[in-house]
Design a protein around this motif. Structure first.
Motif, short mmCIF file in Angstrom:
data_model
loop_
_atom_site.label_atom_id
_atom_site.label_comp_id
_atom_site.label_asym_id
_atom_site.label_seq_id
_atom_site.Cartn_x
_atom_site.Cartn_y
_atom_site.Cartn_z
N THR A 171 8.82 -5.96 3.62
CA THR A 171 10.19 -5.94 3.00
C THR A 171 10.13 -6.12 1.32
O THR A 171 10.99 -5.36 0.71
N ARG A 172 9.53 -7.14 0.97
CA ARG A 172 9.65 -7.28 -0.47
C ARG A 172 8.74 -6.33 -1.18
O ARG A 172 9.51 -5.76 -2.06
N VAL A 173 7.88 -5.66 -0.92
CA VAL A 173 7.25 -4.61 -1.33
C VAL A 173 8.28 -3.30 -1.36
O VAL A 173 8.20 -2.75 -2.21
N ILE A 174 8.81 -3.11 -0.30
CA ILE A 174 9.67 -1.98 -0.03
C ILE A 174 10.78 -2.33 -1.48
O ILE A 174 11.08 -1.26 -2.01
N LEU A 175 11.40 -3.48 -1.42
CA LEU A 175 12.34 -3.71 -2.56
C LEU A 175 11.79 -3.59 -4.15
O LEU A 175 12.54 -3.17 -4.78
N ILE A 176 10.73 -3.81 -4.07
CA ILE A 176 9.90 -3.78 -5.30
C ILE A 176 9.95 -2.18 -5.86
O ILE A 176 10.18 -1.91 -6.78
N LEU A 177 9.49 -1.53 -4.79
CA LEU A 177 9.20 -0.05 -5.08
C LEU A 177 10.78 0.58 -5.65
O LEU A 177 10.84 1.30 -6.54
N ALA A 178 11.56 0.01 -4.73
CA ALA A 178 12.85 0.61 -5.22
C ALA A 178 13.44 0.27 -6.50
O ALA A 178 14.09 0.97 -7.22
N SER A 179 13.24 -1.05 -6.86
CA SER A 179 13.30 -1.65 -8.14
C SER A 179 12.68 -0.81 -9.18
O SER A 179 13.35 -0.51 -10.36
N ILE A 180 11.51 -0.52 -9.14
CA ILE A 180 10.73 0.08 -10.04
C ILE A 180 11.20 1.37 -10.38
O ILE A 180 11.13 2.05 -11.42
N ILE A 181 11.48 2.32 -9.13
CA ILE A 181 12.17 3.46 -9.20
C ILE A 181 13.40 3.43 -10.34
O ILE A 181 13.55 4.15 -11.21
N GLY A 182 14.25 2.51 -10.05
CA GLY A 182 15.19 2.25 -10.62
C GLY A 182 15.11 1.90 -12.15
O GLY A 182 16.00 2.25 -13.06
N SER A 219 4.45 4.17 -14.24
CA SER A 219 2.89 3.54 -14.18
C SER A 219 2.72 2.42 -13.14
O SER A 219 1.63 2.50 -12.24
N GLU A 220 3.60 1.79 -13.24
CA GLU A 220 3.65 0.47 -12.13
C GLU A 220 3.82 1.02 -10.99
O GLU A 220 3.39 0.40 -9.70
N TYR A 221 4.75 2.10 -10.73
CA TYR A 221 5.15 2.63 -9.29
C TYR A 221 3.77 3.02 -8.70
O TYR A 221 3.59 2.86 -7.44
N MET A 273 2.12 0.06 -7.40
CA MET A 273 2.57 -0.38 -6.26
C MET A 273 2.73 0.39 -4.97
O MET A 273 2.61 -0.20 -3.90
N VAL A 274 2.56 1.78 -5.06
CA VAL A 274 2.58 2.65 -3.85
C VAL A 274 1.20 2.54 -3.04
O VAL A 274 1.25 2.13 -1.88
N ALA A 275 0.09 2.12 -3.97
CA ALA A 275 -1.15 1.83 -3.20
C ALA A 275 -1.09 0.49 -2.56
O ALA A 275 -1.56 0.21 -1.47
N ALA A 276 -0.52 -0.58 -3.22
CA ALA A 276 -0.29 -2.01 -2.60
C ALA A 276 0.69 -1.91 -1.32
O ALA A 276 0.25 -2.56 -0.41
N ALA A 277 1.60 -1.06 -1.57
CA ALA A 277 2.71 -1.15 -0.43
C ALA A 277 1.85 -0.56 0.72
O ALA A 277 1.87 -0.89 2.10
N LEU A 278 0.95 0.59 0.60
CA LEU A 278 0.11 1.04 1.87
C LEU A 278 -0.71 0.03 2.53
O LEU A 278 -0.93 -0.03 3.70
N ASN A 279 -1.09 -0.64 1.44
CA ASN A 279 -2.07 -1.92 2.22
C ASN A 279 -1.15 -3.05 2.73
O ASN A 279 -2.03 -3.69 3.50
N VAL A 280 -0.11 -3.11 2.42
CA VAL A 280 0.67 -4.35 3.32
C VAL A 280 1.42 -3.47 4.46
O VAL A 280 2.20 -4.17 4.96
N GLU A 282 0.55 12.30 -6.15
CA GLU A 282 -0.66 12.00 -6.83
C GLU A 282 -1.35 10.74 -6.08
O GLU A 282 -2.41 10.99 -5.76
N VAL A 283 -0.63 9.60 -5.82
CA VAL A 283 -1.16 8.63 -5.06
C VAL A 283 -1.80 9.01 -3.56
O VAL A 283 -2.95 8.58 -3.36
N MET A 284 -0.75 9.74 -3.21
CA MET A 284 -1.34 9.90 -1.81
C MET A 284 -2.57 10.99 -1.68
O MET A 284 -3.26 10.85 -0.74
N SER A 285 -2.36 11.93 -2.59
CA SER A 285 -3.36 12.69 -2.68
C SER A 285 -4.67 12.21 -2.88
O SER A 285 -6.03 12.30 -2.26
N LEU A 286 -4.88 11.02 -3.60
CA LEU A 286 -5.94 10.45 -4.15
C LEU A 286 -6.60 9.37 -2.99
O LEU A 286 -7.78 9.24 -2.98
#
Length: 128
Positions: A28-39, A44-46, A49-56, A88-92
């Motif tokens: 949940t925390r990572v989902i909120l971080i992703l939304a905040s980063i988009i906002g 670059s940080e997104y 965090m997408v890769a980190a989100a997939l890991n959690v 890009e991240v999903m493709s990598l």
């Protein structure tokens, strides 16, 4: 050095103090971080965090849904950079996403609401 001390302060705050005081689970925390980063438009940080989100345990469909939900708030033009970054991240990482466009032939005769419900059902979401 200034940068190393700034990074140390940030890491201590973000990865020690915030986590220690948080009542949220990691996903949940990572989902909120992703939304905040988009906002905040930090593409670059997104990507990181997408890769980190997939890991959690955040799924690729959930990441796309976070992005879709951001459009009314940040606008399509700003969200579009994140669409590219996500792809890009999903493709990598060789992650296949379900293709909503593949549903279109069966949706031609449906109303907008029926199409929206079908897409939400396809992505495993509930419409409220």
């Amino acid at each position: 050095m200034f940068w190393s001390s700034l990074i140390e302060v940030f890491d201590n705050f973000a990865f020690d103090e915030v986590i220690a005081l948080s009542k949220l689970d990691t996903k949940t925390r990572v989902i909120l971080i992703l939304a905040s980063i988009i906002g905040s438009q930090a593409v670059s940080e997104y990507r990181v965090m997408v890769a980190a989100a997939l890991n959690v345990g955040v799924t690729s469909v959930e990441i796309k849904e976070i992005l879709y939900q951001s459009v009314p708030y940040v606008g399509m033009a700003k969200a579009f950079d994140f669409v590219h970054a996500t792809n890009e991240v999903m493709s990598l990482l060789v992650i296949q996403l379900p293709c909503a466009v593949c549903l279109l032939p069966s949706l031609v005769s449906l109303t907008f609401i029926e199409i929206a419900q079908s897409l939400h059902q396809f992505h495993g979401l509930r419409m409220s």
